[in-house]
Design an enzyme around this catalytic site. Structure first.
Site, PDB file in Angstrom:
ATOM      1  N   LYS A 196       1.038  -1.316  -0.070  1.00 19.19           N
ATOM      2  CA  LYS A 196       0.011  -0.035   0.106  1.00 19.19           C
ATOM      3  C   LYS A 196       1.106   1.283   0.016  1.00 19.19           C
ATOM      4  O   LYS A 196       1.996   1.037   0.518  1.00 19.19           O
ATOM      5  CB  LYS A 196      -0.922  -0.034   1.188  1.00 19.19           C
ATOM      6  CG  LYS A 196      -2.038   0.990   1.036  1.00 19.19           C
ATOM      7  CD  LYS A 196      -3.230   0.001   0.611  1.00 19.19           C
ATOM      8  CE  LYS A 196      -4.536   0.818   0.200  1.00 19.19           C
ATOM      9  NZ  LYS A 196      -5.543  -0.014  -0.090  1.00 19.19           N
TER      10      LYS A 196
ATOM     11  N   ASP B 137      -7.273   4.139  -4.480  1.00 17.02           N
ATOM     12  CA  ASP B 137      -7.762   3.867  -3.223  1.00 17.02           C
ATOM     13  C   ASP B 137      -8.243   5.548  -3.089  1.00 17.02           C
ATOM     14  O   ASP B 137      -8.606   6.173  -3.852  1.00 17.02           O
ATOM     15  CB  ASP B 137      -6.603   3.570  -2.107  1.00 17.02           C
ATOM     16  CG  ASP B 137      -7.385   3.273  -0.864  1.00 17.02           C
ATOM     17  OD1 ASP B 137      -7.908   1.991  -0.691  1.00 17.02           O
ATOM     18  OD2 ASP B 137      -7.384   4.171   0.120  1.00 17.02           O
TER      19      ASP B 137
HETATM   20  P1  NDP Z   1     -12.930   7.556  -2.921  1.00 14.24           P
HETATM   21  O1  NDP Z   1     -11.841   8.612  -2.927  1.00 14.24           O
HETATM   22  O2  NDP Z   1     -13.434   7.502  -4.363  1.00 14.24           O
HETATM   23  O3  NDP Z   1     -13.893   7.992  -1.901  1.00 14.24           O
HETATM   24  C1  NDP Z   1     -13.839   8.242  -0.667  1.00 14.24           C
HETATM   25  C2  NDP Z   1     -15.071   8.600   0.177  1.00 14.24           C
HETATM   26  O4  NDP Z   1     -14.906   8.827   1.569  1.00 14.24           O
HETATM   27  C3  NDP Z   1     -15.420  10.129  -0.250  1.00 14.24           C
HETATM   28  O5  NDP Z   1     -16.770  10.344  -0.078  1.00 14.24           O
HETATM   29  C4  NDP Z   1     -14.882  10.940   0.856  1.00 14.24           C
HETATM   30  O6  NDP Z   1     -15.521  12.053   1.150  1.00 14.24           O
HETATM   31  C5  NDP Z   1     -14.909   9.904   2.122  1.00 14.24           C
HETATM   32  N1  NDP Z   1     -14.026  10.210   3.184  1.00 14.24           N
HETATM   33  C6  NDP Z   1     -12.671  10.009   2.829  1.00 14.24           C
HETATM   34  N2  NDP Z   1     -11.738  10.242   4.116  1.00 14.24           N
HETATM   35  C7  NDP Z   1     -12.927  10.567   5.013  1.00 14.24           C
HETATM   36  C8  NDP Z   1     -13.025  10.936   6.313  1.00 14.24           C
HETATM   37  N3  NDP Z   1     -11.834  11.129   7.150  1.00 14.24           N
HETATM   38  N4  NDP Z   1     -13.970  11.063   6.909  1.00 14.24           N
HETATM   39  C9  NDP Z   1     -15.371  11.112   6.285  1.00 14.24           C
HETATM   40  N5  NDP Z   1     -15.408  10.746   5.047  1.00 14.24           N
HETATM   41  C10 NDP Z   1     -14.084  10.512   4.438  1.00 14.24           C
HETATM   42  O7  NDP Z   1     -12.199   6.139  -2.209  1.00 14.24           O
HETATM   43  P2  NDP Z   1     -12.793   4.852  -2.237  1.00 14.24           P
HETATM   44  O8  NDP Z   1     -14.150   4.870  -2.438  1.00 14.24           O
HETATM   45  O9  NDP Z   1     -11.991   4.349  -3.376  1.00 14.24           O
HETATM   46  O10 NDP Z   1     -12.361   4.375  -0.926  1.00 14.24           O
HETATM   47  C11 NDP Z   1     -13.217   4.120   0.427  1.00 14.24           C
HETATM   48  C12 NDP Z   1     -12.780   3.185   1.182  1.00 14.24           C
HETATM   49  O11 NDP Z   1     -12.780   1.908   0.562  1.00 14.24           O
HETATM   50  C13 NDP Z   1     -11.358   3.211   1.467  1.00 14.24           C
HETATM   51  O12 NDP Z   1     -11.567   2.885   2.959  1.00 14.24           O
HETATM   52  C14 NDP Z   1     -10.851   2.436   0.851  1.00 14.24           C
HETATM   53  O13 NDP Z   1      -9.480   2.172   1.307  1.00 14.24           O
HETATM   54  C15 NDP Z   1     -11.655   1.071   0.679  1.00 14.24           C
HETATM   55  N6  NDP Z   1     -11.317   0.378  -0.591  1.00 14.24           N
HETATM   56  C16 NDP Z   1     -11.295   1.008  -1.754  1.00 14.24           C
HETATM   57  C17 NDP Z   1     -11.337  -0.069  -2.836  1.00 14.24           C
HETATM   58  C18 NDP Z   1     -11.099   0.521  -4.164  1.00 14.24           C
HETATM   59  O14 NDP Z   1     -11.195  -0.302  -5.274  1.00 14.24           O
HETATM   60  N7  NDP Z   1     -11.345   1.853  -4.392  1.00 14.24           N
HETATM   61  C19 NDP Z   1     -10.921  -1.440  -2.655  1.00 14.24           C
HETATM   62  C20 NDP Z   1     -11.117  -1.918  -1.462  1.00 14.24           C
HETATM   63  C21 NDP Z   1     -11.280  -1.060  -0.064  1.00 14.24           C
HETATM   64  P3  NDP Z   1     -14.528  13.536   0.835  1.00 14.24           P
HETATM   65  O15 NDP Z   1     -14.639  13.427  -0.771  1.00 14.24           O
HETATM   66  O16 NDP Z   1     -15.374  14.400   1.475  1.00 14.24           O
HETATM   67  O17 NDP Z   1     -13.012  13.221   1.188  1.00 14.24           O
HETATM   68  O1  2IT Z   2      -7.909  -1.691  -0.262  1.00 14.85           O
HETATM   69  C1  2IT Z   2      -8.024  -2.258  -1.443  1.00 14.85           C
HETATM   70  O2  2IT Z   2      -8.135  -3.291  -1.634  1.00 14.85           O
HETATM   71  C2  2IT Z   2      -7.739  -1.403  -2.665  1.00 14.85           C
HETATM   72  N1  2IT Z   2      -7.612  -0.237  -2.648  1.00 14.85           N
HETATM   73  C3  2IT Z   2      -7.864  -2.021  -4.091  1.00 14.85           C
HETATM   74  C4  2IT Z   2      -6.260  -2.542  -4.277  1.00 14.85           C
HETATM   75  C5  2IT Z   2      -5.997  -2.991  -5.859  1.00 14.85           C
HETATM   76  O3  2IT Z   2      -4.714  -3.294  -5.895  1.00 14.85           O
HETATM   77  O4  2IT Z   2      -6.666  -2.960  -6.483  1.00 14.85           O
END
Ligand code: NDP
Ligand code: 2IT
Length: 449
Positions: A130, A170
């Site tokens: 990561k 992420d």
């Molecule tokens: P994005 O950047 O697309 O979206 C993040 C969302 O979470 C936004 O709505 C953001 O709001 C909100 N957010 C971020 N930080 C905070 C905070 N400190 N407090 C409140 N809200 C917050 O990210 P993803 O959707 O990709 O990721 C979301 C979660 O999913 C993370 O935990 C990530 O690690 C996890 N994840 C993502 C994967 C992926 O494929 N993308 C895979 C597996 C897990 P704002 O815009 O206001 O910051």
């Molecule tokens: O937390 C996660 O699993 C991710 N942000 C996706 C990682 C990836 O390599 O697709």
């Protein structure tokens, strides 16, 4: 837990905290795993004798570097880039990049550790890593984001490669950032390879990767509910976040007949009592992905409630899906969910529930699908993107969605195998043990290293 298991856990955590002072996220993530793994390896002394858990809680390496870039007014900024290459025991390091002002080494160590076990659960040959930067794309112009990404890759490129380490997105790293990063890698390395996943479809990306994390977390939930003869159709759901994961969790929940009442960002949450429909979700996607606006604008558009500086966990629901960030669901939130009738929690975000909340869900014996199992669909389709890149082929959407569906079912079944007891299924225990054994067996095979 017997006294000796408690003592073993206390001793192990004492040592871990001495070796890693002031790293509360890493301590939290390891504690949740060690709680299950220490009793398990006590029954399997070969792992204990080889000190596998001690080795697995020490990253292979941590890279930190300076990232300088110029904003549109020609001011110079200095950020810090990180990559934690946690384990390549079962495949190249693999895991996302996070661009967010609050990141620390601690945060990336927790995420990389979780990623190693998550990737193992997918059944695909991927190790765990990561990284990211304390740079926030919010309020930056496209050109500023481009210059930052290019500068970040100027250092990062020497540490990654399709057989070495394959980053993805992420928080704060979506299609735009991956495109800039990939373009710069290609230019520096003079190679067109699958060095990043989540790429655009025109240059080696995979269908379903965008949707995979959110869809996968709902597929896992579907399987967990089926064990109890229940279905998603007709249930009310609350979701946090409004980014990639939240959008596609909402999409799949609606598709399967749930009524989704909430979404949020870091400023607050909207409560739409009529629920999302396709048009409202299209508005949310355009708002967040194109205009990069705030969630409040959804409430302004559709005339629903907006709660500034609040999270959605007090809203009555059958299903809760935290899809924003770590520790966004605290102990009081977990109590409120249980009191208000929530029967299932599926985690799209990584470690969104504090340990005390996890304990409450487990004690209440509701369905609790922990992040490393529930959100593994994203990295699983990243693994499929790597396969397609290696073969120089592209698979069709239905083929990829089918593979994602079956990988999530397989993860569910593995968690059930290791987590089923007389009181039901403890998916935390199941995910931890199933994820651990594959990595641990590879480590045993390699000898001492
Ligand atoms: P994005 O950047 O697309 O979206 C993040 C969302 O979470 C936004 O709505 C953001 O709001 C909100 N957010 C971020 N930080 C905070 C905070 N400190 N407090 C409140 N809200 C917050 O990210 P993803 O959707 O990709 O990721 C979301 C979660 O999913 C993370 O935990 C990530 O690690 C996890 N994840 C993502 C994967 C992926 O494929 N993308 C895979 C597996 C897990 P704002 O815009 O206001 O910051
Ligand atoms: O937390 C996660 O699993 C991710 N942000 C996706 C990682 C990836 O390599 O697709």
């Amino acid at each position: 837990m017997s006294q000796s298991n408690e003592q073993r856990l206390a001793d192990f955590m004492h040592g871990l905290k001495l070796r890693n002072p002031d790293e509360p996220y890493f301590h939290q993530a390891v504690y949740e795993v060690a709680k299950n793994i220490l009793p398990f390896i006590h029954q399997h002394p070969e792992y204990q004798e080889a000190m596998v858990l001690e080795r697995l809680t020490e990253p292979d390496r941590i890279i930190s570097f300076r990232v300088c870039w110029e904003d549109d007014e020609r001011n110079i900024h200095v950020n810090r880039g990180f990559r934690v290459q946690h384990s390549n025991s079962i495949g190249p390091y693999k895991g996302g990049l996070r661009f967010h002002h609050e990141v620390t080494v601690d945060l990336f160590k927790f995420l990389a550790f979780e990623q190693t076990l998550k990737n193992s659960l997918t059944g695909l040959p991927m190790g765990g890593g990561k990284g990211g930067s304390n740079f926030s794309p919010r309020d930056k112009s496209d050109r500023e984001v481009m210059r930052f990404c290019q500068s970040f890759m100027n250092e990062m490129y020497r540490h990654i490669g399709p057989d070495t380490d394959v980053p993805a997105g992420d928080i704060g790293v979506g299609a735009r950032e991956i495109s800039y990063l990939f373009g710069q890698y290609k230019r520096l390395a003079n190679k067109f390879t699958g060095v990043l996943t989540g790429k655009g479809l025109a240059f080696g990306g995979s269908l379903i990767r965008t949707e995979a994390t959110g869809y996968g977390a709902v597929y896992f939930l579907q399987d967990a509910m089926a064990v109890k003869d229940r279905q998603i159709d007709g249930q009310t759901a609350i979701v946090s976040g409004s980014g990639n994961v939240a959008q596609h969790a909402i999409e799949k929940l609606i598709d399967l007949g749930a009524k989704v009442l909430t979404a949020s960002d870091s400023d607050g949450f909207i409560h739409d009592k009529h629920g999302f429909d396709e048009d409202k979700l299209a508005f949310l996607k355009e708002l967040k992905n194109e205009r990069r606006g705030r969630i409040k604008e959804y409430a302004d558009e559709f005339g629903c409630d907006y709660h500034a500086d609040k999270t959605p966990w007090q809203v009555d629901c059958d299903i809760a899906m935290p899809c924003a960030t770590q520790n966004e669901l605290c102990e009081d939130d977990a109590r409120a969910l249980l009191k208000n009738g929530c029967k299932a929690v599926s985690e799209g975000a990584n470690m969104p529930t504090v340990q005390a909340g996890v304990d409450l869900f487990l004690d209440a014996k509701i369905i609790y699908a922990p992040s490393k199992a529930a959100n593994a669909g994203g990295v699983a389709v990243s693994g499929l993107e790597m396969s397609q890149n290696s073969m120089r082929q592209t698979w069709e959407r239905s083929e990829l969605d089918g593979r994602l569906r079956s990988i999530m079912q397989d993860i569910h079944d593995k968690c059930r195998q290791y987590g089923e007891g007389k009181d039901g299924i403890d998916y935390v225990q199941g995910a931890n043990i199933a994820g651990f054994t594959k990595v641990a067996d590879a480590m045993l095979a390699y000898g001492v290293m």
